[in-house]
Structures are given as C-alpha cells and as structure tokens.
Design a protein around this motif. Sequence first.
Motif, PDB file in Angstrom:
ATOM      1  N   GLU A   1       0.835  -1.197   0.000  1.00  0.00           N
ATOM      2  CA  GLU A   1       0.000   0.000   0.000  1.00  0.00           C
ATOM      3  C   GLU A   1       0.875   1.256   0.000  1.00  0.00           C
TER       4      GLU A   1
ATOM      5  N   ASP B   1       2.584   2.213  -2.767  1.00  0.00           N
ATOM      6  CA  ASP B   1       3.504   2.111  -3.904  1.00  0.00           C
ATOM      7  C   ASP B   1       2.854   2.655  -5.179  1.00  0.00           C
ATOM      8  N   THR B   2       3.701   3.134  -6.081  1.00  0.00           N
ATOM      9  CA  THR B   2       3.294   3.501  -7.432  1.00  0.00           C
ATOM     10  C   THR B   2       4.336   2.953  -8.395  1.00  0.00           C
TER      11      THR B   2
ATOM     12  N   GLU C   1       4.994   1.746 -12.882  1.00  0.00           N
ATOM     13  CA  GLU C   1       4.549   1.857 -14.261  1.00  0.00           C
ATOM     14  C   GLU C   1       4.511   0.476 -14.911  1.00  0.00           C
TER      15      GLU C   1
ATOM     16  N   THR D   1      -0.060   3.867 -15.218  1.00  0.00           N
ATOM     17  CA  THR D   1       0.510   4.155 -13.905  1.00  0.00           C
ATOM     18  C   THR D   1      -0.379   3.481 -12.878  1.00  0.00           C
TER      19      THR D   1
ATOM     20  N   HIS E   1      -1.286   2.606  -8.927  1.00  0.00           N
ATOM     21  CA  HIS E   1      -1.153   2.987  -7.531  1.00  0.00           C
ATOM     22  C   HIS E   1      -1.723   1.864  -6.664  1.00  0.00           C
TER      23      HIS E   1
ATOM     24  N   GLU F   1      -3.351   0.840  -3.339  1.00  0.00           N
ATOM     25  CA  GLU F   1      -4.118   1.549  -2.327  1.00  0.00           C
ATOM     26  C   GLU F   1      -4.718   0.580  -1.303  1.00  0.00           C
TER      27      GLU F   1
ATOM     28  N   TYR G   1      -6.145  -1.526  -6.422  1.00  0.00           N
ATOM     29  CA  TYR G   1      -5.282  -0.916  -7.440  1.00  0.00           C
ATOM     30  C   TYR G   1      -6.040   0.187  -8.169  1.00  0.00           C
TER      31      TYR G   1
ATOM     32  N   GLU H   1      -4.149   4.429 -13.762  1.00  0.00           N
ATOM     33  CA  GLU H   1      -4.305   5.700 -14.455  1.00  0.00           C
ATOM     34  C   GLU H   1      -3.778   5.584 -15.879  1.00  0.00           C
TER      35      GLU H   1
ATOM     36  N   THR I   1      -9.410   6.428 -15.645  1.00  0.00           N
ATOM     37  CA  THR I   1      -8.905   5.781 -14.429  1.00  0.00           C
ATOM     38  C   THR I   1      -9.822   4.642 -14.027  1.00  0.00           C
TER      39      THR I   1
ATOM     40  N   GLU J   1      -8.567  11.952  -4.313  1.00  0.00           N
ATOM     41  CA  GLU J   1      -7.237  12.007  -4.924  1.00  0.00           C
ATOM     42  C   GLU J   1      -7.250  11.629  -6.402  1.00  0.00           C
ATOM     43  N   TYR J   2      -8.137  10.701  -6.786  1.00  0.00           N
ATOM     44  CA  TYR J   2      -8.187  10.232  -8.167  1.00  0.00           C
ATOM     45  C   TYR J   2      -9.564  10.522  -8.769  1.00  0.00           C
TER      46      TYR J   2
END
Length: 281
Positions: free
Chosen positions: A133, A135-136, A138, A143, A145, A147, A160, A163, A168, A187-188
């Motif tokens: 949790e 981490d990001t 590619e 992309t 993330h 969560e 997950y 993006e 998204t 946030e997203y």
Amino acid sequence: MIRSDWSDWLVRDVEDADPGGVAIWYLGCNGFVLKGTGGTTVFVDPYLGLGDPPRTVRMIPVPFEPADVDEADAVLATHEHTDHVHGPSQAPILANTGGTFYAPGDSLAVAREDEAWTDQWAVTDDQLTEVAEGDTFEIGEFTVHVEAANDPDATQPVSYVFEHDAGTFFHGGDTKPCDEFERIGTEYDIDLAALAFGTVGRIPDKETREPTRTRWYNDENQIIECAAALECDRLLPSHWDMWKGLTADPTALQHHANSFDYPRRLEVVEIGDRVSLENTF
C-alpha cells in the motif's frame, strides 16, 4: 491442466483489439484484462479454477486456457486467496509471456512457497515483484497505484488504481467499505470501479464442512457505500456470478444507487463482456 469451455476466442479477441482508449474485459469472478492504446496488456486476479466442490462450486464457464495467452505485460493479485492467486491460472501466463507478477507479500508467499511457481512452471523469481500500500509503479502506458482495501477475510489485501490518458480504473479486490475510500475518491478521478458483490449464503466450513452463514462480498448497501465514497462515475459489480450459494442480481443495485450522486451509472456485465475508458464523462 486447465481446460476452457470457450476455446481460445477470448484471448484472441484481446490480442486482436486495437482500443481507442482502454479496453477492459471481465473474466468472471474478480478477473479482468486491461489493454491500452499502445498495446500494454494487464491481467488482474484472473482465476480459471473450479473451486473446491462441494464447498465452493464454480457457476460460470472457464473462459480461456492460460497456456493460450501469448501477450501479457503483467499479472496483478489483490490478495492471497485461491481465486486471486492461483498457480495453474496465472503461472502459465507468466511463463508464456515473460510478464511480471505484482502482488503483496502474503500473495507472493503463496506463489513462492505454497505453490512453488518457479519449480512447477517456467517462471523465474525476478518475475515476482512485491508491492505494498502506497507504492506507485509503471506498466507500459499505465501508472498503477497500490491503495488500501478492507477485506477482513484476507491477511494482506490491497486495491489498485490504474491511471491512463483515457481514464482511471479502480479494482478493489474483495474489499468492503473502507475508511480510506473518501481520500482515494478525492485524490483520483475514478471513471470505472470494479467492486465485489454477492449475497450471504450457507457455505460448508473449510475444516468441518458444516454449512456456515458466510458473507465474503459487499451486499447491496455496502457496494453503493464504497462507490459513493470513491466518487466513481461508473460502478461495475464483480464476483456476483461465481460461487454457488453466493450469487446475486447486479441489476437490483440500480434501486440502491438512485438517490446518490455516485455512481452515476451502473455497468452490468457478464463474463467475456468488454467495456471501455474513453474520457466519456
């Protein structure tokens, strides 16, 4: 060896697709394939097993054979349960494609220790990558993330956020409502969220095999609570089709969503169906 009811048409459909944004196929259970404009192909929680009859009985077809997959940049797992981390379903994909398996530590322990993927299949240890949790990373044009998730039945669940220029996508695994979802929704800008949905049923206990009242997934109110907190434009209910005794009717969710600002739309799909992210909202 896993045998499909559908031959290889679904994996060929994925390979042949040339999406204008992001194409997303539902594999049943909680499995998805994402493919972007540049051809990046990502599998999330693909499960092709039959369960553990008579305790868990698969109610939907096996949509493809993992050995037929020739194109995959990555396979992601949300948590360590069998229908999310499963060597016979996932290791052949990695062996055929050289893709990377991203998963929390407890999920990797299943792959490395319990199922010995590197011994049983042509999977190398450097294909197994631990995520946590926060981490990001590619994957091609995506992309990703890592969560929070709230799955009391799992030891190390994550969700997950994918993006892409086209939009998204949120995959919640088997999460139930989570305190972090309001933050994630702020946030997203989530276009599409896949959330597990099912009924409460009596499932034989894993050890005693006595029928036991079981709630593994969100009920009607919980899934809308999640979607509202995430402020997702479209809600795609998943997992409702999978296990005998826990199946549900996702069309009923329209009544529960009607008075909320989010989700704006209910995206009801069946195994094998394709939806898209194309900045339509």
